[in-house]
Enzyme design. Structure first.
Site, PDB file in Angstrom:
ATOM      1  N   TYR A 118      42.033 -12.782  40.020  1.00 60.47           N
ATOM      2  CA  TYR A 118      42.621 -11.402  39.342  1.00 60.47           C
ATOM      3  C   TYR A 118      41.327 -10.513  38.864  1.00 60.47           C
ATOM      4  O   TYR A 118      41.408  -9.163  39.230  1.00 60.47           O
ATOM      5  CB  TYR A 118      43.101 -11.950  37.897  1.00 60.47           C
ATOM      6  CG  TYR A 118      43.987 -10.734  37.265  1.00 60.47           C
ATOM      7  CD1 TYR A 118      45.085 -10.234  37.698  1.00 60.47           C
ATOM      8  CD2 TYR A 118      43.262 -10.353  36.184  1.00 60.47           C
ATOM      9  CE1 TYR A 118      45.649  -9.372  36.876  1.00 60.47           C
ATOM     10  CE2 TYR A 118      43.784  -9.210  35.489  1.00 60.47           C
ATOM     11  CZ  TYR A 118      45.166  -9.001  35.662  1.00 60.47           C
ATOM     12  OH  TYR A 118      45.667  -7.876  34.814  1.00 60.47           O
ATOM     13  N   GLN A 122      40.060 -16.529  35.901  1.00 61.63           N
ATOM     14  CA  GLN A 122      40.762 -15.598  36.833  1.00 61.63           C
ATOM     15  C   GLN A 122      39.727 -15.017  37.880  1.00 61.63           C
ATOM     16  O   GLN A 122      39.637 -13.549  37.939  1.00 61.63           O
ATOM     17  CB  GLN A 122      40.959 -14.235  35.588  1.00 61.63           C
ATOM     18  CG  GLN A 122      42.187 -14.623  34.688  1.00 61.63           C
ATOM     19  CD  GLN A 122      42.674 -13.552  33.946  1.00 61.63           C
ATOM     20  OE1 GLN A 122      41.901 -13.028  33.337  1.00 61.63           O
ATOM     21  NE2 GLN A 122      43.978 -13.297  34.391  1.00 61.63           N
ATOM     22  N   GLY A 170      51.176  -5.990  39.389  1.00 61.48           N
ATOM     23  CA  GLY A 170      50.111  -6.709  39.455  1.00 61.48           C
ATOM     24  C   GLY A 170      50.502  -8.217  39.270  1.00 61.48           C
ATOM     25  O   GLY A 170      51.629  -8.403  38.482  1.00 61.48           O
TER      26      GLY A 170
HETATM   27  N1  CAA Z   1      34.165 -19.982  29.533  1.00 60.00           N
HETATM   28  C1  CAA Z   1      33.529 -21.255  29.896  1.00 60.00           C
HETATM   29  N2  CAA Z   1      34.208 -22.159  30.065  1.00 60.00           N
HETATM   30  C2  CAA Z   1      35.427 -22.384  29.573  1.00 60.00           C
HETATM   31  C3  CAA Z   1      35.959 -21.098  28.972  1.00 60.00           C
HETATM   32  C4  CAA Z   1      35.343 -19.980  28.986  1.00 60.00           C
HETATM   33  N3  CAA Z   1      35.789 -18.923  28.512  1.00 60.00           N
HETATM   34  N4  CAA Z   1      37.355 -21.671  28.699  1.00 60.00           N
HETATM   35  C5  CAA Z   1      37.511 -22.834  29.178  1.00 60.00           C
HETATM   36  N5  CAA Z   1      36.018 -23.492  29.612  1.00 60.00           N
HETATM   37  C6  CAA Z   1      35.962 -24.824  29.926  1.00 60.00           C
HETATM   38  C7  CAA Z   1      36.742 -25.512  29.236  1.00 60.00           C
HETATM   39  O1  CAA Z   1      35.697 -25.994  27.880  1.00 60.00           O
HETATM   40  C8  CAA Z   1      36.695 -26.685  29.996  1.00 60.00           C
HETATM   41  O2  CAA Z   1      35.607 -27.523  30.258  1.00 60.00           O
HETATM   42  P1  CAA Z   1      35.631 -29.098  30.131  1.00 60.00           P
HETATM   43  O3  CAA Z   1      36.376 -29.511  31.385  1.00 60.00           O
HETATM   44  O4  CAA Z   1      34.090 -29.280  30.469  1.00 60.00           O
HETATM   45  O5  CAA Z   1      36.006 -29.440  28.860  1.00 60.00           O
HETATM   46  C9  CAA Z   1      37.155 -26.413  31.389  1.00 60.00           C
HETATM   47  O6  CAA Z   1      36.640 -24.947  31.262  1.00 60.00           O
HETATM   48  C10 CAA Z   1      38.616 -26.305  31.801  1.00 60.00           C
HETATM   49  O7  CAA Z   1      39.513 -25.631  30.511  1.00 60.00           O
HETATM   50  P2  CAA Z   1      40.900 -25.504  30.216  1.00 60.00           P
HETATM   51  O8  CAA Z   1      40.985 -27.198  29.514  1.00 60.00           O
HETATM   52  O9  CAA Z   1      41.396 -24.308  29.716  1.00 60.00           O
HETATM   53  O10 CAA Z   1      41.396 -25.888  31.919  1.00 60.00           O
HETATM   54  P3  CAA Z   1      42.999 -25.651  32.314  1.00 60.00           P
HETATM   55  O11 CAA Z   1      42.893 -26.030  33.874  1.00 60.00           O
HETATM   56  O12 CAA Z   1      43.845 -26.473  31.492  1.00 60.00           O
HETATM   57  O13 CAA Z   1      43.430 -24.143  32.253  1.00 60.00           O
HETATM   58  C11 CAA Z   1      43.327 -22.020  32.747  1.00 60.00           C
HETATM   59  C12 CAA Z   1      42.640 -23.158  32.896  1.00 60.00           C
HETATM   60  C13 CAA Z   1      44.800 -21.926  33.334  1.00 60.00           C
HETATM   61  C14 CAA Z   1      42.623 -20.848  33.090  1.00 60.00           C
HETATM   62  C15 CAA Z   1      43.341 -21.721  30.865  1.00 60.00           C
HETATM   63  O14 CAA Z   1      42.206 -21.855  30.498  1.00 60.00           O
HETATM   64  C16 CAA Z   1      43.888 -20.322  31.035  1.00 60.00           C
HETATM   65  O15 CAA Z   1      45.001 -20.125  30.610  1.00 60.00           O
HETATM   66  N6  CAA Z   1      43.145 -19.445  30.198  1.00 60.00           N
HETATM   67  C17 CAA Z   1      43.433 -17.830  29.799  1.00 60.00           C
HETATM   68  C18 CAA Z   1      43.095 -17.183  31.044  1.00 60.00           C
HETATM   69  C19 CAA Z   1      43.224 -15.691  30.493  1.00 60.00           C
HETATM   70  O16 CAA Z   1      42.726 -15.156  29.707  1.00 60.00           O
HETATM   71  N7  CAA Z   1      44.272 -15.118  31.412  1.00 60.00           N
HETATM   72  C20 CAA Z   1      44.451 -13.717  31.031  1.00 60.00           C
HETATM   73  C21 CAA Z   1      46.103 -13.405  31.356  1.00 60.00           C
HETATM   74  S1  CAA Z   1      46.480 -11.792  30.952  1.00 60.00           S
HETATM   75  C22 CAA Z   1      45.972 -10.735  32.104  1.00 60.00           C
HETATM   76  O17 CAA Z   1      45.406 -11.322  33.048  1.00 60.00           O
HETATM   77  C23 CAA Z   1      46.041  -9.357  31.755  1.00 60.00           C
HETATM   78  C24 CAA Z   1      44.842  -8.478  31.674  1.00 60.00           C
HETATM   79  O18 CAA Z   1      44.594  -7.621  32.429  1.00 60.00           O
HETATM   80  C25 CAA Z   1      44.089  -8.770  30.488  1.00 60.00           C
END
Ligand code: CAA
Length: 242
Positions: A150, A147, A87
């Site tokens: 995903y 996500q 995946g």
């Molecule tokens: N809930 C609601 N809003 C959220 C949030 C959340 N959990 N997290 C961030 N936001 C908001 C932020 O506050 C921000 O808002 P403002 O613009 O109003 O300030 C907005 O969303 C943008 O957030 P980012 O600055 O983080 O945005 P970005 O474009 O720089 O990054 C992202 C986006 C790439 C998705 C990044 O946040 C990220 O990598 N997040 C983690 C994603 C994650 O958990 N992936 C898991 C991968 S592992 C996997 O998938 C394996 C598995 O099966 C578990």
């Protein structure tokens, strides 16, 4: 399980590697699928030269799935256990997600899993026995900001699993899902440090999981004796989602 044959997609790294290793330690022959990292695959094969073969392919391509499946059958005679583990992620907030981010993730995680499952199902049903284990995710159970692609694929695997389980039940083919939480793999290592800190603080056990903690559940479901378990989801997530 000695002498039985497994095919593990994405089986050379991360959770897939732990699964391939566990099944080989049980004496199974394992066809390990990999897409882009021949070195990891070759190193794994070197650990179990008599049991493991390695097969390059992209499960998002139906033709690759057919070729990899045929290679494993030619090498080992049949496939008793299919572990759909491969995946990918392409994380972006929904407002920024490109059509290509959506399409790529759906093609590999959902369509690719179906292609492999169908190939395995056909010959398992004909033989009257088989185990299919689909690796989903806590993200499919609970969703996750960033996500949407995903999560949709990993939730989709639940529906695919239950449907195939109903079809396979009278043919000796069980189909189950394992839903890992955040496990210490390259996929999770790619998540920004700040996001990981927040995630770990929300896990009741306050730590990431280890690949082998997922693999042991797959081993259990792959066992011929687990024949009365089908259409289920086994979550391995440190209590993150209950
Ligand atoms: N809930 C609601 N809003 C959220 C949030 C959340 N959990 N997290 C961030 N936001 C908001 C932020 O506050 C921000 O808002 P403002 O613009 O109003 O300030 C907005 O969303 C943008 O957030 P980012 O600055 O983080 O945005 P970005 O474009 O720089 O990054 C992202 C986006 C790439 C998705 C990044 O946040 C990220 O990598 N997040 C983690 C994603 C994650 O958990 N992936 C898991 C991968 S592992 C996997 O998938 C394996 C598995 O099966 C578990």
């Amino acid at each position: 399980m000695t002498g039985q044959v497994a095919l593990v997609t994405g089986g050379a790294r991360g959770i897939g590697r732990a699964i391939s290793t566990r099944l080989a330690r049980r004496g199974m022959k394992v066809g390990v699928g990999y897409s882009s990292d021949p070195t990891s695959a070759e190193n794994l094969q070197a650990e179990f030269p008599d049991l493991i073969t390695i097969h390059q392919g992209n499960i998002g391509e139906r033709g690759d799935c057919e070729r990899v499946f045929d290679e494993v059958v030619r090498a080992h005679g049949r496939v008793d256990v299919l572990v759909n583990n491969a995946g990918i992620t392409a994380d972006k907030m929904v407002a920024k997600m490109e059509v290509d981010d959506w399409d790529r993730v759906v093609q590999v995680n959902l369509s690719g899993t179906f292609y492999m499952a169908q190939l395995a199902y056909l010959q398992m049903a004909e033989r009257g026995s088989g185990r299919i284990v689909n690796i989903s995710s806590v993200i499919g159970e609970a969703g996750n900001a960033g996500q949407v692609n995903y999560a949709a694929t990993k939730s989709g695997l639940f529906g695919m699993t239950m449907s195939m389980a109903q079809e396979g039940a009278r043919k000796g083919v069980t189909v189950n899902c394992v839903a890992p939480g955040y496990i210490e793999t390259d996929m999770v290592a790619a998540v920004p440090e700040k996001a990981i800190e927040k995630i770990v603080s929300g896990i009741p056990m306050k730590r990431l999981g280890q690949p082998d903690e997922v693999a042991r559940v797959v081993e259990f479901l792959a066992d011929p004796e687990s024949e009365y378990i089908t259409g289920q989801v086994y979550s391995v997530n440190g209590g993150l989602h209950m």
